[in-house]
Design a protein around this motif. Structure first.
Motif, PDB file in Angstrom:
ATOM      1  N   ILE A  80      14.127 -72.003  -1.256  1.00 40.09           N
ATOM      2  CA  ILE A  80      15.513 -72.075  -0.785  1.00 40.09           C
ATOM      3  C   ILE A  80      16.048 -70.677  -0.488  1.00 40.09           C
ATOM      4  O   ILE A  80      16.721 -70.454   0.522  1.00 40.09           O
ATOM      5  N   ALA A  81      15.734 -69.702  -1.347  1.00 42.61           N
ATOM      6  CA  ALA A  81      16.211 -68.335  -1.149  1.00 42.61           C
ATOM      7  C   ALA A  81      15.650 -67.720   0.138  1.00 42.61           C
ATOM      8  O   ALA A  81      16.266 -66.815   0.709  1.00 42.61           O
ATOM      9  N   ALA A  82      14.518 -68.207   0.611  1.00 40.69           N
ATOM     10  CA  ALA A  82      13.898 -67.675   1.828  1.00 40.69           C
ATOM     11  C   ALA A  82      14.513 -68.228   3.110  1.00 40.69           C
ATOM     12  O   ALA A  82      14.222 -67.729   4.200  1.00 40.69           O
ATOM     13  N   ILE A  83      15.371 -69.221   3.001  1.00 39.34           N
ATOM     14  CA  ILE A  83      15.983 -69.833   4.185  1.00 39.34           C
ATOM     15  C   ILE A  83      17.093 -68.936   4.717  1.00 39.34           C
ATOM     16  O   ILE A  83      17.963 -68.478   3.971  1.00 39.34           O
ATOM     17  N   ASP A  84      17.055 -68.705   6.014  1.00 39.12           N
ATOM     18  CA  ASP A  84      18.064 -67.895   6.670  1.00 39.12           C
ATOM     19  C   ASP A  84      19.450 -68.482   6.420  1.00 39.12           C
ATOM     20  O   ASP A  84      19.661 -69.678   6.586  1.00 39.12           O
ATOM     21  N   GLY A  85      20.376 -67.643   5.996  1.00 37.77           N
ATOM     22  CA  GLY A  85      21.740 -68.093   5.740  1.00 37.77           C
ATOM     23  C   GLY A  85      22.046 -68.332   4.277  1.00 37.77           C
ATOM     24  O   GLY A  85      23.204 -68.353   3.888  1.00 37.77           O
ATOM     25  N   VAL A  86      21.017 -68.510   3.463  1.00 45.28           N
ATOM     26  CA  VAL A  86      21.235 -68.681   2.022  1.00 45.28           C
ATOM     27  C   VAL A  86      21.347 -67.292   1.399  1.00 45.28           C
ATOM     28  O   VAL A  86      20.435 -66.476   1.513  1.00 45.28           O
ATOM     29  N   ASP A  87      22.475 -67.036   0.754  1.00 45.36           N
ATOM     30  CA  ASP A  87      22.710 -65.713   0.189  1.00 45.36           C
ATOM     31  C   ASP A  87      22.293 -65.606  -1.276  1.00 45.36           C
ATOM     32  O   ASP A  87      21.714 -64.602  -1.685  1.00 45.36           O
ATOM     33  N   TYR A  88      22.610 -66.634  -2.053  1.00 46.98           N
ATOM     34  CA  TYR A  88      22.294 -66.622  -3.477  1.00 46.98           C
ATOM     35  C   TYR A  88      21.808 -67.992  -3.903  1.00 46.98           C
ATOM     36  O   TYR A  88      22.278 -69.015  -3.403  1.00 46.98           O
ATOM     37  N   VAL A  89      20.899 -67.995  -4.867  1.00 47.69           N
ATOM     38  CA  VAL A  89      20.373 -69.236  -5.444  1.00 47.69           C
ATOM     39  C   VAL A  89      20.421 -69.095  -6.948  1.00 47.69           C
ATOM     40  O   VAL A  89      20.126 -68.025  -7.499  1.00 47.69           O
ATOM     41  N   THR A  90      20.793 -70.178  -7.609  1.00 48.46           N
ATOM     42  CA  THR A  90      20.713 -70.234  -9.066  1.00 48.46           C
ATOM     43  C   THR A  90      20.185 -71.603  -9.459  1.00 48.46           C
ATOM     44  O   THR A  90      20.322 -72.572  -8.717  1.00 48.46           O
ATOM     45  N   ILE A  91      19.561 -71.659 -10.613  1.00 49.73           N
ATOM     46  CA  ILE A  91      19.028 -72.918 -11.143  1.00 49.73           C
ATOM     47  C   ILE A  91      19.970 -73.382 -12.243  1.00 49.73           C
ATOM     48  O   ILE A  91      20.364 -72.589 -13.102  1.00 49.73           O
ATOM     49  N   PHE A  92      20.342 -74.659 -12.191  1.00 47.24           N
ATOM     50  CA  PHE A  92      21.192 -75.210 -13.247  1.00 47.24           C
ATOM     51  C   PHE A  92      20.497 -76.420 -13.855  1.00 47.24           C
ATOM     52  O   PHE A  92      19.721 -77.101 -13.194  1.00 47.24           O
ATOM     53  N   ASP A  93      20.769 -76.673 -15.125  1.00 51.82           N
ATOM     54  CA  ASP A  93      20.009 -77.676 -15.872  1.00 51.82           C
ATOM     55  C   ASP A  93      20.639 -79.066 -15.946  1.00 51.82           C
ATOM     56  O   ASP A  93      19.966 -80.021 -16.293  1.00 51.82           O
ATOM     57  N   GLU A  94      21.915 -79.171 -15.624  1.00 52.08           N
ATOM     58  CA  GLU A  94      22.579 -80.464 -15.726  1.00 52.08           C
ATOM     59  C   GLU A  94      22.274 -81.336 -14.502  1.00 52.08           C
ATOM     60  O   GLU A  94      21.877 -80.828 -13.460  1.00 52.08           O
ATOM     61  N   ARG A  95      22.505 -82.630 -14.663  1.00 54.56           N
ATOM     62  CA  ARG A  95      22.352 -83.552 -13.524  1.00 54.56           C
ATOM     63  C   ARG A  95      23.371 -83.247 -12.439  1.00 54.56           C
ATOM     64  O   ARG A  95      23.106 -83.387 -11.261  1.00 54.56           O
ATOM     65  N   SER A  96      24.568 -82.857 -12.838  1.00 50.45           N
ATOM     66  CA  SER A  96      25.678 -82.587 -11.929  1.00 50.45           C
ATOM     67  C   SER A  96      26.001 -81.092 -11.925  1.00 50.45           C
ATOM     68  O   SER A  96      25.924 -80.441 -12.971  1.00 50.45           O
ATOM     69  N   PRO A  97      26.428 -80.577 -10.782  1.00 42.56           N
ATOM     70  CA  PRO A  97      26.832 -79.171 -10.741  1.00 42.56           C
ATOM     71  C   PRO A  97      28.286 -78.943 -11.170  1.00 42.56           C
ATOM     72  O   PRO A  97      28.811 -77.846 -11.008  1.00 42.56           O
ATOM     73  N   ALA A  98      28.941 -79.942 -11.735  1.00 39.95           N
ATOM     74  CA  ALA A  98      30.372 -79.846 -12.054  1.00 39.95           C
ATOM     75  C   ALA A  98      30.698 -78.641 -12.938  1.00 39.95           C
ATOM     76  O   ALA A  98      31.640 -77.890 -12.649  1.00 39.95           O
ATOM     77  N   ARG A  99      29.949 -78.438 -14.011  1.00 37.77           N
ATOM     78  CA  ARG A  99      30.219 -77.297 -14.900  1.00 37.77           C
ATOM     79  C   ARG A  99      30.068 -75.983 -14.137  1.00 37.77           C
ATOM     80  O   ARG A  99      30.909 -75.088 -14.226  1.00 37.77           O
ATOM     81  N   LEU A 100      28.999 -75.885 -13.351  1.00 36.14           N
ATOM     82  CA  LEU A 100      28.733 -74.670 -12.586  1.00 36.14           C
ATOM     83  C   LEU A 100      29.845 -74.407 -11.566  1.00 36.14           C
ATOM     84  O   LEU A 100      30.289 -73.272 -11.398  1.00 36.14           O
ATOM     85  N   LEU A 101      30.307 -75.454 -10.910  1.00 36.78           N
ATOM     86  CA  LEU A 101      31.421 -75.305  -9.973  1.00 36.78           C
ATOM     87  C   LEU A 101      32.663 -74.777 -10.679  1.00 36.78           C
ATOM     88  O   LEU A 101      33.367 -73.911 -10.154  1.00 36.78           O
ATOM     89  N   GLY A 102      32.931 -75.298 -11.869  1.00 37.37           N
ATOM     90  CA  GLY A 102      34.076 -74.831 -12.644  1.00 37.37           C
ATOM     91  C   GLY A 102      33.974 -73.369 -13.034  1.00 37.37           C
ATOM     92  O   GLY A 102      34.979 -72.668 -13.131  1.00 37.37           O
ATOM     93  N   GLU A 103      32.749 -72.904 -13.237  1.00 38.99           N
ATOM     94  CA  GLU A 103      32.521 -71.493 -13.578  1.00 38.99           C
ATOM     95  C   GLU A 103      32.638 -70.598 -12.339  1.00 38.99           C
ATOM     96  O   GLU A 103      33.284 -69.563 -12.370  1.00 38.99           O
ATOM     97  N   LEU A 104      31.969 -70.991 -11.259  1.00 36.44           N
ATOM     98  CA  LEU A 104      31.886 -70.151 -10.064  1.00 36.44           C
ATOM     99  C   LEU A 104      33.114 -70.247  -9.160  1.00 36.44           C
ATOM    100  O   LEU A 104      33.442 -69.300  -8.453  1.00 36.44           O
ATOM    101  N   LYS A 105      33.756 -71.412  -9.152  1.00 30.15           N
ATOM    102  CA  LYS A 105      34.947 -71.661  -8.334  1.00 30.15           C
ATOM    103  C   LYS A 105      34.760 -71.261  -6.862  1.00 30.15           C
ATOM    104  O   LYS A 105      35.538 -70.462  -6.318  1.00 30.15           O
ATOM    105  N   PRO A 106      33.754 -71.826  -6.204  1.00 31.17           N
ATOM    106  CA  PRO A 106      33.592 -71.511  -4.779  1.00 31.17           C
ATOM    107  C   PRO A 106      34.769 -72.070  -3.970  1.00 31.17           C
ATOM    108  O   PRO A 106      35.407 -73.043  -4.384  1.00 31.17           O
ATOM    109  N   ASP A 107      35.021 -71.463  -2.841  1.00 29.29           N
ATOM    110  CA  ASP A 107      36.107 -71.928  -1.978  1.00 29.29           C
ATOM    111  C   ASP A 107      35.813 -73.322  -1.431  1.00 29.29           C
ATOM    112  O   ASP A 107      36.729 -74.123  -1.251  1.00 29.29           O
ATOM    113  N   VAL A 108      34.529 -73.577  -1.159  1.00 27.76           N
ATOM    114  CA  VAL A 108      34.121 -74.847  -0.559  1.00 27.76           C
ATOM    115  C   VAL A 108      32.901 -75.396  -1.291  1.00 27.76           C
ATOM    116  O   VAL A 108      31.929 -74.675  -1.510  1.00 27.76           O
ATOM    117  N   HIS A 109      32.974 -76.659  -1.668  1.00 24.44           N
ATOM    118  CA  HIS A 109      31.827 -77.363  -2.248  1.00 24.44           C
ATOM    119  C   HIS A 109      31.291 -78.281  -1.159  1.00 24.44           C
ATOM    120  O   HIS A 109      31.989 -79.177  -0.690  1.00 24.44           O
TER     121      HIS A 109
END
Length: 153
Positions: A80-109
């Motif tokens: 995924i990190a090798a794809i043009d346009g992808v700036d950052y990649v992280t691995i998360f362990d939960e089924r849902s990215p909800a916790r991660l979204l709450g931490e990172l607070k991106p402008d757009v999900h």
């Protein structure tokens, strides 16, 4: 660039200080196909910076069943990190990215076209911090599960 969550938080703080907006997309990305590429390319159009959350191995197993993932999270993240346009990649362990979204607070999900804005499971988390949800990519005509079934035949 593949980063831990903590390192990603610091990187995004620097991006925001530069005035950049942040989009977030996520998925298992177990066997990459054209639908994934179109989803990520469209997600990149939503903001200056694209962050991709890759489900960890245990969560892929929970979501997709026994025998999955086909590739370990570290390799999926590297692809995924090798794809043009992808700036950052992280691995998360939960089924849902909800916790991660709450931490990172991106402008757009960003979610794929198999969702509507009202059916995105994380929409309340995103709206609570003032973000927005965008439906991106092409029609959901591609499936890793279906691709794997074909390969097994």
């Amino acid at each position: 660039m593949i980063l831990s969550e903590k390192a990603l938080e610091l990187a995004l703080a620097k991006e925001r200080a530069r005035g950049n907006t942040i989009a977030f997309a996520n998925g298992c990305f177990d066997v990459l196909h054209v639908g994934h590429i179109r989803y990520l390319q469209d997600a990149k159009k939503q903001a200056d910076v694209l962050v991709v959350g890759v489900n960890g191995d245990a969560s892929v197993r929970e979501l997709k069943g026994e025998g999955r993932p086909v590739m370990p999270a570290s390799e999926r993240a590297e692809i995924i990190a090798a794809i043009d346009g992808v700036d950052y990649v992280t691995i998360f362990d939960e089924r849902s990215p909800a916790r991660l979204l709450g931490e990172l607070k991106p402008d757009v999900h960003c979610k794929g076209t198999d969702y509507s804005e009202d059916s995105v499971p994380e929409r309340d988390v995103v709206r609570a911090y003032g973000g927005r949800v965008a439906i991106v990519g092409d029609p959901k005509d591609h499936s890793t599960s279906e691709l794997l079934k074909k390969l097994r035949r």
